[in-house]
Design an enzyme around this catalytic site. Sequence first.
Site, PDB file in Angstrom:
ATOM      1  CE1 TYR A 160      -3.222   2.878   0.396  1.00 36.52           C
ATOM      2  CE2 TYR A 160      -4.060   1.775   2.342  1.00 36.52           C
ATOM      3  CZ  TYR A 160      -4.163   2.777   1.400  1.00 36.52           C
ATOM      4  OH  TYR A 160      -5.206   3.672   1.465  1.00 36.52           O
ATOM      5  CB  CYS A 161       1.008   4.310   0.081  1.00 33.59           C
ATOM      6  SG  CYS A 161       1.545   6.028  -0.089  1.00 33.59           S
ATOM      7  CB  VAL A 162       5.849   4.431   0.806  1.00 35.70           C
ATOM      8  CG1 VAL A 162       5.445   4.094   2.223  1.00 35.70           C
ATOM      9  CG2 VAL A 162       7.358   4.386   0.672  1.00 35.70           C
TER      10      VAL A 162
END
Length: 676
Positions: free
Chosen positions: A348-350
């Site tokens: 998720y994301c980074v």
Amino acid sequence: MTNGSGSNDKSDPNHPWANLTAAELEALDTVSRNLMQASLHSQKLMSNVMQKALEGEAVMPQADPFHSAPEFKEVWQHIATQPDLMMKAQAELAKGYLDLWTNTTRRVFDGPVEPTIKPDPGDKRWRSEDWSQNPVFDAIKQSYLMNQNFMMGLVHGVEGVDERTKRKVEFLTKQMTDALSPTNFALTNPDVLRETMRTHGANLTQGLENLVEDLEAGGGGRLALRQTDMDGFRVGIDLATTPGKVVFQNEIIELIQYAPTTETVKARPLLIAPPWINKFYILDLREKNSMIRWLTKQGFTVFLISWVNPGTKLKDKTFEDYMHQGLLAAIDAIEDATGETSVNTVGYCVGGTLLAATLAWLEANGTPERIASATFFAAQTDFELAGELLLFVDDEWIAEIERLMDAQGGVLDGRTMADTFNLLRSNDLVWSFVVNNYLLGRQPQAFDLLFWNADQTRMPKALHLWYLKNMYRDNKLAKGELDFDGVKLTLGDIRTPVYMQASRDDHIAPYPSVYRGAKLFGGPVRYMMAGSGHIAGVINHPDAHKYQYWTNDALPGTVEEWIDGATETPGSWWLDWRDWLYERSGKDVAARQPGSGKLTVIRDAPGENVLVRSDAKDGVKAQAPAAKPEPKPATAAKPKTAAKPRSSSKPKTAAKPGAASKKPAKPRTKAPSSSS
């Protein structure tokens, strides 16, 4: 002071107060006392601010952290040398004011007329009926909107300026015009005026008390704007309540294994790597919208990485450390817990950027089978079109971030990151709370999503600077210019199946940027675009019956072509993803209880890492854990391949479709235009 007759006698019929009732005199006295209190609070406030300014405290942000003066100068010099642009903008503004004056006059005498300019439908600043029904406030609103459009139009229309410079000045001009909105000032906000009359000014006194408290909480001079009641929830009791156990830990992570809710589960476990810039419980916020709880009900053995909230002792941890001690250590621990040598993964994301780099590293080392599939939530691997966050990665801003981290002992405090993300939606996440807390004098309400948003984590200096420079600024992962442990990372070599989720209204990972990343992988990629934004586009429980998603089995050259061929399905995309996972999760096996394998239980979920607040001292929990540790906690096992993966291990489960697989609902409508 005397009245016109020269008398100070209030019994004199000519005295200004002679006709006031006792109730009115009492109200006037209350207003006077409240204004006096407000004045005293203002003096204290200004004294504190001036004291901090004179001290020049190192951890305070600079007055111009963007170092934007040269860019503003360049843009406005170009505007001044383009008379056609200026004359056209001024002519449109003059016409707008003439129309506004005419329409306002007609409205006063003849009734409702069509407004000269309308705010965006999603702009919540103008929700009060007075902004549309009161001619005076309606005129103030429209005048402001015309001036804002005038300023933004000049900057947007200027020619001969570098595109990145123009974007930076556009962003900062929008920040300034948002700050100058009439909604942000007591005398031009009808809600504030009404509340001031109702409370006899007590709202202003309370608002200044709130402001003083927030400045003191921020260190006396730096504002810690409250968006919610931070005492309104307890992590592990009200939030992050899905049953599970911590079964492995090291200095970077706790690995949580969640308890099964079905008699059988899919053989291949699912490992989730959330971002380390936030805490993981956005995926387990409440029972009704918890993705983790939902996944256990679909028959998956769910593992999740809970990242450390690092203190100064971890300031030198790197991106590679987070790969080895994070993802790779978790994969090895999952094998000990389940016997499975291959996992399905989510980033998720980074956390997704880290997952992509790990996939490339495993491929280069000859062990790609350790990860059977990779799902990306709102994650970027190509940062060329990374949106407004690109404004925060020029050399001047990175130098400012480094200065702040050095002053904070080698970590970036959570409030700095929160302030950065809040700026991307300043009207919703900054100015609405300025009005509520300081002008209306109210306390922020307890709201779970805003509680999570404010519960930020710190970042190690080495990791964060490397990430800003190598990903956002230089885009090295997409260009194939990174190497870990002397091994070159090439996304095009990855053959692992990929499910790539993007959100239509995501302002942090824009869908065109996510699509560019999807095109970099060498194996099969399913790209899917969900409705809503960075959080709600991901966390959309099927039972909510909200939003929609778009799918297209092809992956053409541009996202615009993808959209043209995509179809829309109402509701949550989780069902589509679940069926994709089923095909890669192997056969059904007996449900696994945490601690039933080689790893013993260390403590109850949600663990200890998530309880460490960034406003607490290094490693100190701001609240008690939800439950006591197990009576005989086991020592955390050391990862087998945290530094290097296995050379020839094979997954024990074949990637054949599961019996429970279903087809997603048939799409009904065409996709949105590419400009949505």
